[in-house]
Design an enzyme around this catalytic site. Structure first.
Site, PDB file in Angstrom:
ATOM      1  N   SER A 206      -4.588  -4.241  -3.448  1.00 12.39           N
ATOM      2  CA  SER A 206      -5.955  -3.805  -3.752  1.00 12.39           C
ATOM      3  C   SER A 206      -6.098  -3.473  -5.234  1.00 12.39           C
ATOM      4  CB  SER A 206      -6.323  -2.571  -2.928  1.00 12.39           C
ATOM      5  OG  SER A 206      -6.239  -2.836  -1.546  1.00 12.39           O
TER       6      SER A 206
HETATM    7  N1  SAH Z   1      -2.665  -1.354   1.126  1.00 10.94           N
HETATM    8  C1  SAH Z   1      -2.312  -2.647   0.586  1.00 10.94           C
HETATM    9  C2  SAH Z   1      -3.505  -3.590   0.607  1.00 10.94           C
HETATM   10  C3  SAH Z   1      -3.151  -4.839   1.298  1.00 10.94           C
HETATM   11  S1  SAH Z   1      -4.467  -5.925   1.726  1.00 10.94           S
HETATM   12  C4  SAH Z   1      -1.679  -2.542  -0.789  1.00 10.94           C
HETATM   13  O1  SAH Z   1      -1.611  -1.444  -1.334  1.00 10.94           O
HETATM   14  O2  SAH Z   1      -1.191  -3.559  -1.306  1.00 10.94           O
HETATM   15  C5  SAH Z   1      -4.645  -5.582   3.456  1.00 10.94           C
HETATM   16  C6  SAH Z   1      -3.428  -5.771   4.325  1.00 10.94           C
HETATM   17  O3  SAH Z   1      -3.837  -5.486   5.671  1.00 10.94           O
HETATM   18  C7  SAH Z   1      -2.844  -7.191   4.352  1.00 10.94           C
HETATM   19  O4  SAH Z   1      -1.489  -7.146   4.010  1.00 10.94           O
HETATM   20  C8  SAH Z   1      -3.060  -7.636   5.805  1.00 10.94           C
HETATM   21  O5  SAH Z   1      -2.025  -8.470   6.300  1.00 10.94           O
HETATM   22  C9  SAH Z   1      -3.085  -6.303   6.531  1.00 10.94           C
HETATM   23  N2  SAH Z   1      -3.741  -6.304   7.839  1.00 10.94           N
HETATM   24  C10 SAH Z   1      -4.867  -6.964   8.223  1.00 10.94           C
HETATM   25  N3  SAH Z   1      -5.148  -6.710   9.530  1.00 10.94           N
HETATM   26  C11 SAH Z   1      -4.169  -5.849   9.968  1.00 10.94           C
HETATM   27  C12 SAH Z   1      -3.884  -5.232  11.227  1.00 10.94           C
HETATM   28  N4  SAH Z   1      -4.651  -5.433  12.317  1.00 10.94           N
HETATM   29  N5  SAH Z   1      -2.808  -4.432  11.321  1.00 10.94           N
HETATM   30  C13 SAH Z   1      -2.002  -4.208  10.241  1.00 10.94           C
HETATM   31  N6  SAH Z   1      -2.201  -4.778   9.033  1.00 10.94           N
HETATM   32  C14 SAH Z   1      -3.279  -5.595   8.896  1.00 10.94           C
END
Ligand code: SAH
Length: 219
Positions: free
Chosen positions: A67
């Site tokens: 993000s």
């Molecule tokens: N918090 C992260 C942001 C990652 S983007 C950071 O600091 O880098 C969002 C993430 O949510 C992705 O890696 C995606 O695979 C995950 N995601 C999407 N749906 C999800 C679910 N149902 N359960 C767990 N993770 C999920």
């Protein structure tokens, strides 16, 4: 093995990023200090070394993103973390957000549905600095019923609806930060759980996240 180095140049760029976040309206000093402390370039492919301190989202593996720093700061600030808060994060991704929360003093439980990302984090040496963060491979819609109830839940992907199981895993008075909406733009919401599973809602700004998807991906 990749060699990590946090140079004066990186530290200088990081300080500029913190100044920018302050200008954009982030006021929680603990959040700003965490961002000033954590080498974000470690969480990105080395090709992004120079860009890591721009206020932008960047690609990580399997089509996911780390993000934007402003988004991380905004969500972290809305969580109003108190020391030792138990926080459930949905969407570990690069684990950067999880480290920000751990720096602020939260007990972090984080779930990722992409097996590749979960496995990568097991090999990520910098995370040894945060031995208390607990990583799970699973579906965030299910939460972690055996580890709850949580003081806070943070969803870092675009939720198509409010996942009821996650509300039930919040303590009464606990808060969930959720980017809600299925299109290209989501409304950032803060929900506070009432005794009867209903929530009071506060609505904040628009953001754009990768989708929160049902089920796990990988073996
Ligand atoms: N918090 C992260 C942001 C990652 S983007 C950071 O600091 O880098 C969002 C993430 O949510 C992705 O890696 C995606 O695979 C995950 N995601 C999407 N749906 C999800 C679910 N149902 N359960 C767990 N993770 C999920």
């Amino acid at each position: 093995m990749r060699k990590y180095e946090d140079s004066y140049r990186h530290k200088g760029l990081r300080k500029k990023l913190v100044d920018l976040l302050r200008e954009k309206g982030i006021t929680d000093e603990r959040v700003l200090e965490a961002i000033n402390t954590i080498p974000r370039h470690y969480f990105l492919d080395s090709a992004f070394d120079e860009k890591a301190y721009e206020d932008k989202a960047f690609p990580i593996a399997v089509g996911q993103t780390i993000s934007q720093p402003y988004t991380v700061a905004y969500q972290s600030q809305l969580l109003e973390i108190r020391p030792f808060d138990k926080v459930l994060e949905i969407g570990t991704g690069s684990a950067y957000q999880a480290c920000v929360l751990a720096e602020i003093g939260a007990q972090v439980f984080t779930i990722e549905r992409q097996k590749t990302l979960f496995e990568q984090n097991k090999q990520f040496a910098h995370l040894k600095k945060y031995p208390k963060i607990k990583f799970f491979y699973g579906d965030g819609f299910e939460g972690l019923p055996t580890y709850g109830p949580f003081d806070k839940v943070l969803i870092t992907a675009a939720a198509p609806y409010i996942p009821e199981k996650l509300i039930s895993q919040l303590k009464v008075g606990g808060k969930m930060i959720i980017p809600l909406g299925e299109g290209s733009v989501q409304k950032m919401m803060r929900l506070t759980r009432n005794a009867d599973l209903t929530c009071s809602e506060e609505i904040f700004d628009d953001f754009s996240f990768v989708p929160m998807l049902e089920g796990k991906n990988g073996q």
